[in-house]
Design a protein around this motif. Sequence first.
Motif, mmCIF file in Angstrom:
data_model
loop_
_atom_site.group_PDB
_atom_site.id
_atom_site.type_symbol
_atom_site.label_atom_id
_atom_site.label_comp_id
_atom_site.label_asym_id
_atom_site.label_seq_id
_atom_site.Cartn_x
_atom_site.Cartn_y
_atom_site.Cartn_z
ATOM 1 N N GLY A 1 2.989 -14.579 15.026
ATOM 2 C CA GLY A 1 3.862 -14.945 16.108
ATOM 3 C C GLY A 1 4.725 -15.791 16.001
ATOM 4 N N PHE A 2 4.957 -16.491 15.058
ATOM 5 C CA PHE A 2 5.951 -17.616 14.879
ATOM 6 C C PHE A 2 7.489 -17.215 14.442
ATOM 7 C CE2 PHE A 2 3.279 -21.836 14.129
ATOM 8 C CZ PHE A 2 2.896 -21.722 15.249
ATOM 9 N N SER A 3 8.251 -17.864 14.920
ATOM 10 C CA SER A 3 9.782 -17.472 14.781
ATOM 11 C C SER A 3 10.208 -17.758 13.494
ATOM 12 C CB SER A 3 10.445 -18.350 15.833
ATOM 13 O OG SER A 3 10.544 -19.525 15.457
ATOM 14 N N ALA A 4 11.637 -17.290 13.259
ATOM 15 C CA ALA A 4 12.065 -17.200 11.692
ATOM 16 C C ALA A 4 12.176 -18.716 11.628
ATOM 17 C CB ALA A 4 13.512 -16.527 11.903
ATOM 18 N N ARG B 1 0.548 -4.857 17.887
ATOM 19 C CA ARG B 1 -0.274 -5.603 18.949
ATOM 20 C C ARG B 1 0.020 -4.971 20.349
ATOM 21 N NH1 ARG B 1 -2.312 -10.471 17.628
ATOM 22 N NH2 ARG B 1 -2.056 -11.273 19.907
ATOM 23 N N GLY B 2 -1.245 -4.580 20.841
ATOM 24 C CA GLY B 2 -0.890 -4.062 22.151
ATOM 25 C C GLY B 2 -0.317 -2.807 22.371
ATOM 26 N N GLY B 3 -0.346 -1.845 21.355
ATOM 27 C CA GLY B 3 0.436 -0.535 21.416
ATOM 28 C C GLY B 3 1.849 -0.794 21.074
ATOM 29 N N LYS B 4 2.381 -1.917 20.472
ATOM 30 C CA LYS B 4 3.853 -2.183 20.119
ATOM 31 C C LYS B 4 4.037 -2.742 18.868
ATOM 32 C CE LYS B 4 4.519 -4.138 25.010
ATOM 33 N NZ LYS B 4 4.890 -5.193 25.530
ATOM 34 N N GLU B 5 4.924 -2.215 18.219
ATOM 35 C CA GLU B 5 5.345 -2.558 16.763
ATOM 36 C C GLU B 5 6.121 -3.804 16.911
ATOM 37 O OE1 GLU B 5 7.593 0.217 14.238
ATOM 38 O OE2 GLU B 5 5.759 1.457 14.069
ATOM 39 N N LEU B 6 5.892 -4.937 16.106
ATOM 40 C CA LEU B 6 6.412 -5.880 16.280
ATOM 41 C C LEU B 6 6.995 -6.238 14.722
ATOM 42 C CD1 LEU B 6 4.090 -7.881 18.572
ATOM 43 C CD2 LEU B 6 6.296 -6.965 19.525
ATOM 44 N N PRO B 7 8.351 -6.679 14.686
ATOM 45 C CA PRO B 7 8.721 -6.827 13.179
ATOM 46 C C PRO B 7 8.274 -8.280 12.563
ATOM 47 C CG PRO B 7 10.441 -7.269 14.903
ATOM 48 C CD PRO B 7 9.354 -6.898 15.714
ATOM 49 N N LEU B 8 7.880 -7.971 11.514
ATOM 50 C CA LEU B 8 7.457 -9.385 10.537
ATOM 51 C C LEU B 8 8.640 -9.509 9.464
ATOM 52 C CD1 LEU B 8 3.452 -9.192 10.477
ATOM 53 C CD2 LEU B 8 4.995 -10.531 12.049
ATOM 54 N N LYS B 9 8.743 -8.466 8.833
ATOM 55 C CA LYS B 9 9.561 -8.452 7.676
ATOM 56 C C LYS B 9 11.113 -8.860 7.923
ATOM 57 C CE LYS B 9 11.356 -7.839 3.366
ATOM 58 N NZ LYS B 9 12.702 -7.636 3.397
ATOM 59 N N ALA B 10 11.416 -8.567 9.181
ATOM 60 C CA ALA B 10 12.941 -8.976 9.787
ATOM 61 C C ALA B 10 13.014 -10.574 9.863
ATOM 62 C CB ALA B 10 13.152 -8.063 11.040
ATOM 63 N N GLU C 1 3.156 -1.954 3.973
ATOM 64 C CA GLU C 1 3.800 -1.081 5.045
ATOM 65 C C GLU C 1 2.620 -0.623 6.026
ATOM 66 O OE1 GLU C 1 6.852 1.295 2.654
ATOM 67 O OE2 GLU C 1 5.052 1.324 1.562
ATOM 68 N N ARG C 2 2.495 -1.667 7.099
ATOM 69 C CA ARG C 2 1.566 -1.185 8.126
ATOM 70 C C ARG C 2 1.942 -0.261 9.086
ATOM 71 N NH1 ARG C 2 -1.795 0.400 10.639
ATOM 72 N NH2 ARG C 2 -3.122 -0.383 12.102
ATOM 73 N N THR C 3 3.106 0.223 9.241
ATOM 74 C CA THR C 3 3.649 1.545 10.046
ATOM 75 C C THR C 3 4.401 2.096 9.080
ATOM 76 O OG1 THR C 3 5.499 0.515 10.842
ATOM 77 C CG2 THR C 3 3.377 -0.228 11.798
ATOM 78 N N PRO C 4 4.678 3.297 9.470
ATOM 79 C CA PRO C 4 5.743 4.394 8.690
ATOM 80 C C PRO C 4 7.296 3.790 9.020
ATOM 81 C CG PRO C 4 4.273 5.604 10.131
ATOM 82 C CD PRO C 4 4.196 4.256 10.552
ATOM 83 N N THR C 5 7.411 2.977 9.748
ATOM 84 C CA THR C 5 8.751 2.625 10.260
ATOM 85 C C THR C 5 9.455 1.710 9.345
ATOM 86 O OG1 THR C 5 7.954 2.286 12.465
ATOM 87 C CG2 THR C 5 10.196 1.584 11.942
ATOM 88 N N ALA C 6 10.632 2.106 8.757
ATOM 89 C CA ALA C 6 11.142 1.706 7.455
ATOM 90 C C ALA C 6 11.778 0.240 8.047
ATOM 91 C CB ALA C 6 12.539 2.461 7.057
ATOM 92 N N CYS C 7 11.908 -0.681 7.072
ATOM 93 C CA CYS C 7 12.445 -2.069 7.123
ATOM 94 C C CYS C 7 13.669 -2.328 5.908
ATOM 95 C CB CYS C 7 11.489 -3.186 7.287
ATOM 96 S SG CYS C 7 10.385 -3.264 5.699
ATOM 97 N N ASN C 8 14.399 -3.321 6.293
ATOM 98 C CA ASN C 8 15.340 -3.755 5.290
ATOM 99 C C ASN C 8 14.571 -4.260 3.960
ATOM 100 O OD1 ASN C 8 17.684 -4.674 4.217
ATOM 101 N ND2 ASN C 8 17.083 -6.692 4.429
ATOM 102 N N MET C 9 14.882 -3.741 2.988
ATOM 103 C CA MET C 9 14.246 -4.158 1.533
ATOM 104 C C MET C 9 15.351 -4.676 0.580
ATOM 105 S SD MET C 9 10.988 -3.612 1.706
ATOM 106 C CE MET C 9 10.328 -3.522 0.292
ATOM 107 N N VAL C 10 15.286 -5.938 0.033
ATOM 108 C CA VAL C 10 16.253 -6.540 -0.807
ATOM 109 C C VAL C 10 15.967 -5.978 -2.324
ATOM 110 C CG1 VAL C 10 17.351 -8.521 -1.451
ATOM 111 C CG2 VAL C 10 16.555 -8.357 1.144
#
Length: 660
Positions: free
Chosen positions: A171-174, A197-206, A227-236
């Motif tokens: 839950g900590f910020s960037a 958490r609580g039915g919501k997708e929350l970004p970690l990789k971003a 890859e916890r969910t199927p949703t794509a994220c930025n990959m460097v």
Amino acid sequence: MSAIESVLVENRVFPPADNFVKAARVSGMAGYQALCDEAEKDFEGFWARLARENVQWTKPFTTTLDQSNAPFFRWFPDGELNASANCLDKHIGTPNENKTAIIFEADDGAVTKVTFKELLARVSQFANALKAHGIKKGDRVLIYMPMTIEGVVAMQACARIGATHSVVFGGFSAKAVNERIVDVGAVAVVTANYQLRGGKELPLKAIVDEAIAAGGCEGVKNVFVFERTPTACNMVAGRDKTFGEILAGRSSECAPVPVEAEHPLFILYTSGSTGKPKGVQHATGGYVLWAKVTMDWTFDAKPDDVFWCTADIGWITGHTYVCYGPLAAGVTQVVFEGIPTYPHAGRFWEMIERHKVTTFYTAPTAIRSLIKAADSDEKVHPKNWNKSSLRILGSVGEPINPEAWMWYYRNVGEERCPIVDTFWQTETGGHVITPLPGATPLVPGSCTLPLPGIAAAIVDESGNDMANGAGGILVIKKPWPAMIRTIWNDPERFKKSYFPEELKGYYLAGDGAVRSEDRGYFRITGRIDDVLNVSGHRMGTMEIESALVAKTDLVAEAAVVGRPDDVTGEAICAFVVLKRGRPTGDEAKAIATELRNWVAKEIGPIAKPKDIRFGDNLPKTRSGKIMRRLLRSLAKGEAITQDTSTLENPAILDQLAETN
């Protein structure tokens, strides 16, 4: 120092049941006293015996305690071991091998089980992936993960190869992630695309991307993404790889790397009373010993137990009583991804019934929020679920108020489960003051007595013992194996913070406490410095003040104090002076919202002030000192009865009484 007045009087006593005493690992007060006497008679011999009986050493130690450079104590310094081997390999070839190690329940209710043998294979495979990317003994790896089996695997894999992990709560910020990457000198980050958490997708990789982009993270060569969910994220390209990519074709066998007992197992950041977070450094040998022993003593660990600690791995409780202790003790444990109120506020009780949990360990904040939910909706009351499997309840993170204790005892434990109200800290590594379920008569709101070998005491500001009934400063007079070794990169701060000269070289816990006159039981009365305890999470007021003032286009000055809160224990109250006129009405509400969101971004949502009040200035003496005692009274809604004649501008107290 005058004694801290104790206003709580608690006369209810709940002795352990006879059948519980007979079957307990520490049986009755006679069993407890025998251990205490052993430690008193031969302190080093006591710890040496425990270390030989509870830890598997690849090289046995011959020295138990080196005090030559106090307070930088060294335990079992010439011994070698591996923490992961003490949690996993030790079970291979025993009946535990095919026993369930983890029952994982996802946010959506899906359940996955993994045996000790399967968990060892997964940890070994991940350890091989780390080695293949050049990560070695002594390197630091930052872990920013959801509460999943993979989080435990990542921690154990680091321990397996002798890399030092530093876990950051998801839950900590960037900004918080960046500060920790820079301070610890991480060479790699383990994260996930999202957490649920609580039915919501929350970004970690971003958030990791933003943290690395902020600078100072040039040492990070690899980011491993679960890859916890199927949703794509930025990959460097070149830096970022998915778990699937790094684990493909890896062997599920990896020999554990022996490390010196004093080798840093992990660095975990905790807030101090100054703005900079402290990297608490723990050594491998003493920590692993205490994680195992406290599982046996405090939780009376039995082979058929199903243990559930609800803490996140980002906190010390999740380190000791999720990642290391239960595995070292060979008990099955529940790991839960979600939150206690989703999809309804009976989720905990439902899970206790579903998984036949025997030991349930949670925070007073969670208990208070579930009391509130049960009071407003009978459908989520614990009585609606079968909790007959429970035998021990635990409380952690902050003192539990007696009425919450009684509700927990009656409605969850059904008046048959002892409650172990555990006092300990990130710095202590494991429990230090706690009831033992088959020995200690319980008093609501009291953590009762120190564990054997822990020389806890209450002293005045010169280190002199206080009489029972008179409050003072909580200290521990002798070193113990699981204690903090230093603050990462800051040994002077370590000495100053924890072993101040005026306290005779004792460990300073930072809490006030009082011992009851009749039993000598300890009760924690709160922090003695400006550290807030919100939902069991310690945060320095300076850190939150610094975040507010960092909003340079808006804020001129800020002061933060705590006030009691029915749900979170303490709530954060911020007094703010803007760079423009003092706002009122809707404008004040809008700016307060903006500042809360700003603090959430700078530190994390847990640090958002509940109250924000605006004034033309802060209550200061003519010498410029902020009178925080007045702010604490305002935050609590109390009438100001203290002398205000030294204030530069007494009129602003009326302004600061208004909440937004």
